[in-house]
Write a protein that holds these residues in place. Sequence first.
Motif, PDB file in Angstrom:
ATOM      1  N   ILE A 140      50.496  20.894 -18.573  1.00  0.00           N
ATOM      2  CA  ILE A 140      50.289  21.432 -17.233  1.00  0.00           C
ATOM      3  C   ILE A 140      51.513  21.098 -16.388  1.00  0.00           C
ATOM      4  N   GLU A 141      51.826  21.963 -15.441  1.00  0.00           N
ATOM      5  CA  GLU A 141      52.889  21.717 -14.477  1.00  0.00           C
ATOM      6  C   GLU A 141      52.259  21.582 -13.106  1.00  0.00           C
ATOM      7  N   LEU A 142      52.611  20.515 -12.414  1.00  0.00           N
ATOM      8  CA  LEU A 142      52.059  20.268 -11.083  1.00  0.00           C
ATOM      9  C   LEU A 142      53.025  19.391 -10.290  1.00  0.00           C
ATOM     10  N   GLN A 143      52.644  19.104  -9.060  1.00  0.00           N
ATOM     11  CA  GLN A 143      53.451  18.260  -8.187  1.00  0.00           C
ATOM     12  C   GLN A 143      52.749  16.924  -7.985  1.00  0.00           C
ATOM     13  N   ILE A 144      53.560  15.861  -7.973  1.00  0.00           N
ATOM     14  CA  ILE A 144      53.044  14.513  -7.751  1.00  0.00           C
ATOM     15  C   ILE A 144      53.892  13.857  -6.669  1.00  0.00           C
ATOM     16  N   MET A 145      53.278  12.992  -5.895  1.00  0.00           N
ATOM     17  CA  MET A 145      53.955  12.421  -4.734  1.00  0.00           C
ATOM     18  C   MET A 145      54.743  11.167  -5.115  1.00  0.00           C
ATOM     19  N   HIS A 146      56.021  11.160  -4.738  1.00  0.00           N
ATOM     20  CA  HIS A 146      56.873   9.990  -4.912  1.00  0.00           C
ATOM     21  C   HIS A 146      56.560   8.985  -3.814  1.00  0.00           C
ATOM     22  N   ALA A 147      57.025   7.736  -4.010  1.00  0.00           N
ATOM     23  CA  ALA A 147      56.758   6.683  -3.032  1.00  0.00           C
ATOM     24  C   ALA A 147      57.368   6.987  -1.668  1.00  0.00           C
ATOM     25  N   ASP A 148      58.461   7.787  -1.644  1.00  0.00           N
ATOM     26  CA  ASP A 148      59.096   8.131  -0.376  1.00  0.00           C
ATOM     27  C   ASP A 148      58.427   9.312   0.325  1.00  0.00           C
ATOM     28  N   GLY A 149      57.354   9.823  -0.247  1.00  0.00           N
ATOM     29  CA  GLY A 149      56.611  10.914   0.368  1.00  0.00           C
ATOM     30  C   GLY A 149      57.010  12.297  -0.112  1.00  0.00           C
ATOM     31  N   LYS A 150      58.092  12.394  -0.900  1.00  0.00           N
ATOM     32  CA  LYS A 150      58.529  13.697  -1.408  1.00  0.00           C
ATOM     33  C   LYS A 150      57.677  14.098  -2.613  1.00  0.00           C
ATOM     34  N   LEU A 151      57.538  15.408  -2.774  1.00  0.00           N
ATOM     35  CA  LEU A 151      56.787  15.924  -3.917  1.00  0.00           C
ATOM     36  C   LEU A 151      57.727  16.153  -5.089  1.00  0.00           C
ATOM     37  N   LEU A 152      57.314  15.670  -6.236  1.00  0.00           N
ATOM     38  CA  LEU A 152      58.103  15.764  -7.456  1.00  0.00           C
ATOM     39  C   LEU A 152      57.432  16.752  -8.406  1.00  0.00           C
ATOM     40  N   ASP A 153      58.204  17.724  -8.884  1.00  0.00           N
ATOM     41  CA  ASP A 153      57.690  18.673  -9.865  1.00  0.00           C
ATOM     42  C   ASP A 153      57.738  18.034 -11.254  1.00  0.00           C
ATOM     43  N   VAL A 154      56.604  17.962 -11.931  1.00  0.00           N
ATOM     44  CA  VAL A 154      56.534  17.323 -13.242  1.00  0.00           C
ATOM     45  C   VAL A 154      55.731  18.194 -14.196  1.00  0.00           C
ATOM     46  N   GLN A 155      55.979  17.961 -15.472  1.00  0.00           N
ATOM     47  CA  GLN A 155      55.174  18.565 -16.539  1.00  0.00           C
ATOM     48  C   GLN A 155      54.463  17.442 -17.275  1.00  0.00           C
ATOM     49  N   LEU A 156      53.150  17.573 -17.431  1.00  0.00           N
ATOM     50  CA  LEU A 156      52.353  16.599 -18.161  1.00  0.00           C
ATOM     51  C   LEU A 156      51.940  17.203 -19.498  1.00  0.00           C
ATOM     52  N   GLU A 157      52.111  16.408 -20.548  1.00  0.00           N
ATOM     53  CA  GLU A 157      51.616  16.790 -21.878  1.00  0.00           C
ATOM     54  C   GLU A 157      50.760  15.634 -22.382  1.00  0.00           C
ATOM     55  N   SER A 158      49.482  15.903 -22.580  1.00  0.00           N
ATOM     56  CA  SER A 158      48.527  14.827 -22.853  1.00  0.00           C
ATOM     57  C   SER A 158      47.748  15.098 -24.129  1.00  0.00           C
ATOM     58  N   ARG A 159      47.259  13.999 -24.700  1.00  0.00           N
ATOM     59  CA  ARG A 159      46.441  14.076 -25.909  1.00  0.00           C
ATOM     60  C   ARG A 159      45.372  12.990 -25.846  1.00  0.00           C
ATOM     61  N   ARG A 160      44.173  13.344 -26.247  1.00  0.00           N
ATOM     62  CA  ARG A 160      43.071  12.381 -26.252  1.00  0.00           C
ATOM     63  C   ARG A 160      43.170  11.467 -27.464  1.00  0.00           C
ATOM     64  N   ILE A 161      42.983  10.179 -27.227  1.00  0.00           N
ATOM     65  CA  ILE A 161      42.932   9.181 -28.296  1.00  0.00           C
ATOM     66  C   ILE A 161      41.549   8.557 -28.254  1.00  0.00           C
ATOM     67  N   SER A 162      40.797   8.750 -29.340  1.00  0.00           N
ATOM     68  CA  SER A 162      39.413   8.291 -29.362  1.00  0.00           C
ATOM     69  C   SER A 162      39.322   6.880 -29.914  1.00  0.00           C
ATOM     70  N   ASN A 163      38.394   6.106 -29.368  1.00  0.00           N
ATOM     71  CA  ASN A 163      38.116   4.761 -29.857  1.00  0.00           C
ATOM     72  C   ASN A 163      36.972   4.735 -30.857  1.00  0.00           C
ATOM     73  N   GLY A 164      36.585   5.887 -31.357  1.00  0.00           N
ATOM     74  CA  GLY A 164      35.440   5.972 -32.260  1.00  0.00           C
ATOM     75  C   GLY A 164      34.217   6.511 -31.567  1.00  0.00           C
ATOM     76  N   ASP A 165      34.159   6.364 -30.256  1.00  0.00           N
ATOM     77  CA  ASP A 165      33.050   6.883 -29.466  1.00  0.00           C
ATOM     78  C   ASP A 165      33.551   8.102 -28.693  1.00  0.00           C
ATOM     79  N   GLU A 166      32.870   9.223 -28.844  1.00  0.00           N
ATOM     80  CA  GLU A 166      33.299  10.448 -28.199  1.00  0.00           C
ATOM     81  C   GLU A 166      33.322  10.309 -26.680  1.00  0.00           C
ATOM     82  N   ASP A 167      32.427   9.492 -26.146  1.00  0.00           N
ATOM     83  CA  ASP A 167      32.372   9.323 -24.692  1.00  0.00           C
ATOM     84  C   ASP A 167      33.370   8.285 -24.195  1.00  0.00           C
ATOM     85  N   ASP A 168      33.889   7.459 -25.108  1.00  0.00           N
ATOM     86  CA  ASP A 168      34.829   6.404 -24.729  1.00  0.00           C
ATOM     87  C   ASP A 168      36.185   6.731 -25.336  1.00  0.00           C
ATOM     88  N   CYS A 169      37.106   7.204 -24.511  1.00  0.00           N
ATOM     89  CA  CYS A 169      38.419   7.588 -25.006  1.00  0.00           C
ATOM     90  C   CYS A 169      39.457   7.301 -23.927  1.00  0.00           C
TER      91      CYS A 169
END
Length: 241
Positions: A140-169
């Motif tokens: 996903i591409e979205l904006q996140i706020m830097h500590a100085d108040g400016k918006l930073l354009d970032v790309q997030l690439e995520s993956r789920r890592i399971s601990n064995g429990d589908e509800d706990d990851c």
Amino acid sequence: MKKMPGIAIKKNNLRKRAEMLLAAKPKSEIIKLKDINKLFHELQVYQIELEMQNVELLASQAQASEALERYTQLYDYAPVGFFTLDKTGVVKEINLTGASMLGKPRQFLIGYSLVTLLPCRKLFRDYLKEVCRTRFNVSIELQIMHADGKLLDVQLESRRISNGDEDDCFIQTIMTDISRRKALERTLQQQRSNMEHLLQQQVAAQTASAIAHDLNQPLNAISVYSEVAVRYLNSGSENSD
């Protein structure tokens, strides 16, 4: 400190009794000198083996420490931010690059929710739900706020890592700064819009010129006929018929 005479006498008696018991034992039970030498040899070999194993262990520990140091440097100083999040977006782990991208100390971000740094929080929550539903990488591409108040354009690439429990990851996320690319895209879009506006103006000018040309011909004819009629009337030779 002086030794007590009674204790010394008792030790001497104990030694004599031990020697008498040893002498009373059958010859087969008494350890022979060659057996003692063999046993001593085995002890020396075992000691050397322990020393060699200790050297190998120390070398292995040194190699493990070097590998850990290299991994830590690769993790902390990678050109992208590495995050470990829970399914609600709370930071569990973060490398130094990720903390630098957000402009906050790493110890401050641990246990902090990324949702609070996002202008579009619903979009991020929906994104986390999508990551938890699938086993594949989600971007996903979205904006996140830097500590100085400016918006930073970032790309997030995520993956789920399971601990064995589908509800706990938990979620492993790579954050890439795409501010330059987004700024270039916005510049190109603005230039494209300017070019389209100029093109529309040019088309409008050409259309107006064509319309003016089409109108000028009958207007010129009317002007000429009117001038001829005025001159004819001013000549005094008008003929009503």
